[in-house]
Design an enzyme around this catalytic site. Structure first.
Site, PDB file in Angstrom:
ATOM      1  N   SER A   1      98.741  39.495  46.523  1.00 25.31           N
ATOM      2  CA  SER A   1      98.620  38.174  45.454  1.00 25.31           C
ATOM      3  C   SER A   1      99.833  38.195  44.800  1.00 25.31           C
ATOM      4  CB  SER A   1      97.652  39.091  44.527  1.00 25.31           C
ATOM      5  OG  SER A   1      96.122  39.267  45.239  1.00 25.31           O
TER       6      SER A   1
ATOM      7  N   CYS B   1      94.113  43.422  48.092  1.00 31.82           N
ATOM      8  CA  CYS B   1      93.044  43.070  47.221  1.00 31.82           C
ATOM      9  C   CYS B   1      92.089  42.262  48.291  1.00 31.82           C
ATOM     10  CB  CYS B   1      93.589  42.044  46.069  1.00 31.82           C
ATOM     11  SG  CYS B   1      92.126  41.316  45.221  1.00 31.82           S
TER      12      CYS B   1
ATOM     13  N   TYR C   1      94.743  31.629  51.632  1.00 37.85           N
ATOM     14  CA  TYR C   1      96.163  32.090  51.232  1.00 37.85           C
ATOM     15  C   TYR C   1      97.287  31.241  51.965  1.00 37.85           C
ATOM     16  CZ  TYR C   1      95.168  35.603  47.590  1.00 37.85           C
ATOM     17  OH  TYR C   1      94.844  36.174  46.580  1.00 37.85           O
TER      18      TYR C   1
ATOM     19  N   GLY D   1      88.739  61.796  42.377  1.00 35.55           N
ATOM     20  CA  GLY D   1      88.003  61.493  41.553  1.00 35.55           C
ATOM     21  C   GLY D   1      88.126  60.072  40.553  1.00 35.55           C
TER      22      GLY D   1
ATOM     23  N   ILE E   1      88.561  54.472  42.587  1.00 39.85           N
ATOM     24  CA  ILE E   1      88.246  54.410  44.088  1.00 39.85           C
ATOM     25  C   ILE E   1      87.138  55.375  44.794  1.00 39.85           C
ATOM     26  CG2 ILE E   1      89.118  54.061  46.483  1.00 39.85           C
ATOM     27  CD1 ILE E   1      91.926  53.011  45.080  1.00 39.85           C
TER      28      ILE E   1
ATOM     29  N   GLU F   1      83.760  54.555  43.190  1.00 47.36           N
ATOM     30  CA  GLU F   1      83.532  53.404  43.613  1.00 47.36           C
ATOM     31  C   GLU F   1      82.512  53.470  44.898  1.00 47.36           C
ATOM     32  OE1 GLU F   1      85.870  49.876  41.150  1.00 47.36           O
ATOM     33  OE2 GLU F   1      86.777  50.476  43.004  1.00 47.36           O
TER      34      GLU F   1
ATOM     35  N   ARG G   1      89.781  60.423  35.373  1.00 45.47           N
ATOM     36  CA  ARG G   1      90.506  61.033  34.668  1.00 45.47           C
ATOM     37  C   ARG G   1      91.268  59.558  34.090  1.00 45.47           C
ATOM     38  NH1 ARG G   1      95.988  62.303  35.114  1.00 45.47           N
ATOM     39  NH2 ARG G   1      96.028  61.958  37.281  1.00 45.47           N
TER      40      ARG G   1
ATOM     41  N   THR H   1      95.266  43.775  40.540  1.00 45.32           N
ATOM     42  CA  THR H   1      95.497  42.224  41.119  1.00 45.32           C
ATOM     43  C   THR H   1      95.951  40.977  40.183  1.00 45.32           C
ATOM     44  OG1 THR H   1      94.251  42.688  43.370  1.00 45.32           O
ATOM     45  CG2 THR H   1      94.528  40.337  42.505  1.00 45.32           C
TER      46      THR H   1
ATOM     47  N   HIS I   1      69.989  37.401  21.681  1.00 38.72           N
ATOM     48  CA  HIS I   1      68.900  38.470  22.164  1.00 38.72           C
ATOM     49  C   HIS I   1      67.814  37.792  22.964  1.00 38.72           C
ATOM     50  CE1 HIS I   1      65.966  41.687  21.040  1.00 38.72           C
ATOM     51  NE2 HIS I   1      64.833  40.853  20.817  1.00 38.72           N
TER      52      HIS I   1
END
Length: 455
Positions: A14, A43, A99, A176, A179, A182, A205, A311, A435
């Site tokens: 990118s 990406c 691209y 942890g 990535i 996810e 973290r 990205t 709302h």
């Protein structure tokens, strides 16, 4: 001194593509670009895009379950990984083509091969050709890091997970960070039994402590087996499975082991060290605010500089570089108050300071709302959302916003605009709520949950 091109870009991700395209189409530069794998970089080919499509795919079982609670007569069949992967491959080919055509239409010459730097103005292609360039831009991104342990070759990384011929029945995810978390949620949603091992006290973290704890609790509630303070020390083949030896409680046999233990800048073997380009502790290229290295003709943008590995940041760095060098508009990329999203289930959206970071700078008020979202509450789920604002007691500016909820990534993008503009808590309060929405909590939290920080 004569040059074959004004700019040679190494890396078709990118950041490199944006720099090349702007330099050629708006800066009038003669530009060439080399990419040794596929156009689009991490990406597009093995990161954000395929991952987000997998996030979408993994969410359907829960949506189908909710649909039944809303009165729909629906039943989930089996998930076909081969069908999904074929469609994914087709989409990535389409994006790669977009691209490539963008570069060609801008007048950029593309070299589909590896390139290295021979001297401050010479790029050597893998086929032996040498190209003289007035400026060289390094945009080679990063790669997954796998620790050097016995049996490390048995593991896969985020690079390979999109290329699996079949999904494993069980997987151990080591790491942890975002990535790791996810993919834990993705694979669990696709029917894989997921165990996650992390050597630290809590996953994610660097993110706000309360928000990351909320995400971890939600992951466990969905059935993901998280083992903190546990690290894998060795892998070995055990018949058709992989046996993991570990400190803590994550040891056992799994059909696959996925390492998500961080990333390293792709700087090895580029020929930069003898030229005087400086490197940081993680192997990143050291640059100034204009992305210029210690060698005046060589620049670097994106993950290879290890500033903010996102990205949109790489794109902005590439664009700022092109504006500065080829359009006569000196500009630094802005790395302040960059919003981010972690596409766990539920998502985590964040911008600005964590509670701990803000409290270390001075007295702050912390506003927190936790509740069960209407949509899943009606369906009988126990999901909980978290909305959190951190406010400076002196200036009243909102210093940080952290959201854990479905579509948190979409919400944090809009909240980031207000926070980037310097909005105060009273600006949020003056904004009328929409709302019924989850996002209305951002403007209806009236009393702080606590006040922290030193005066």
């Amino acid at each position: 001194m004569t040059f074959d091109v004004d700019l040679f870009v190494i890396g078709g991700g990118s950041g490199g593509v944006r720099a090349a395209r702007i330099a050629a189409s708006e800066g009038g530069a003669r530009v060439a670009l080399a990419e040794e794998y596929r156009m689009g970089g991490t990406c597009v080919i093995r990161g954000c895009v395929p991952k987000k499509l997998m996030v979408f795919a993994s969410a359907f079982p829960g949506q189908i379950e909710d649909a039944r609670a809303y009165g729909w007569d629906v039943t989930a069949g089996d998930f076909s990984w081969p069908q999904f992967r074929a469609a994914l491959d087709k989409e990535l080919i389409r994006l790669e083509g977009a691209y490539r055509s963008g570069l060609v239409n801008a007048g950029v010459t593309i070299h589909d091969c590896r390139a290295t730097v021979e001297d401050a103005h010479t790029v050597k292609l893998a086929d032996g050709r040498r190209i003289r360039a007035k400026h060289i831009l390094i945009a080679t991104g990063g790669r997954p890091f796998v620790p050097d342990i016995p049996g490390a070759d048995l593991a896969i990384t985020s690079n390979e997970v999109f290329l699996l011929d079949a999904l494993p029945a069980s997987v151990l995810i080591v790491g942890g960070g975002f990535i790791a978390c996810e993919f834990a949620c993705i694979l669990h949603g696709l029917g894989v039994k997921v165990t996650l091992a992390y050597r630290g006290d809590q996953v994610l973290r660097g993110f706000d402590d309360e928000a990351r704890g909320h995400v971890a609790d939600a992951m466990r509630a969905r059935g993901i087996d998280i083992h903190c303070n546990s690290d894998v020390t060795a892998l070995e083949r055990d018949g058709t499975t992989i046996r993991a030896s570990a400190t803590g409680t994550a040891g056992g046999s799994y059909d696959a082991v996925l390492y998500a233990t961080g990333r390293k800048p792709n700087t090895e073997g580029l020929g930069l060290e003898p030229l005087g380009v400086r490197f940081g502790a993680n192997g990143q290229i050291v640059v100034d605010g204009y992305s210029q290295t210690a060698v005046p003709s060589i620049y670097a943008v994106g993950d290879v500089t290890d500033r903010i590995a996102l990205t949109p940041v790489a794109i902005r760095e590439g664009h700022a570089f092109a504006d500065t060098v080829f359009k006569g508009q000196p500009r630094k990329a802005d790395h302040d108050l960059v919003a981010a999203a972690v596409f766990t289930q539920p998502e985590l959206g964040t911008v600005g300071l964590t509670e701990a970071e803000a409290a270390a700078q001075g007295p702050v008020e912390v506003y927190v709302a936790t509740f069960r979202p209407m949509q899943t509450l009606f369906a009988g789920r126990q999901d909980k959302a978290l909305f959190k604002l951190i406010v400076c007691q002196t200036t009243r500016r909102v210093l940080g916003c952290h959201i854990v909820a479905p579509a948190a990534g979409e919400m944090i993008q809009l909240a980031a605009i207000a926070i980037k503009m310097g909005a105060t808590k009273e600006d949020f309060d003056r904004t009328c709520a929409v709302h019924p929405t989850m996002a209305e909590e951002l403007v209806t939290m009236k009393s702080p949950a606590r006040r922290v920080g030193n005066a």
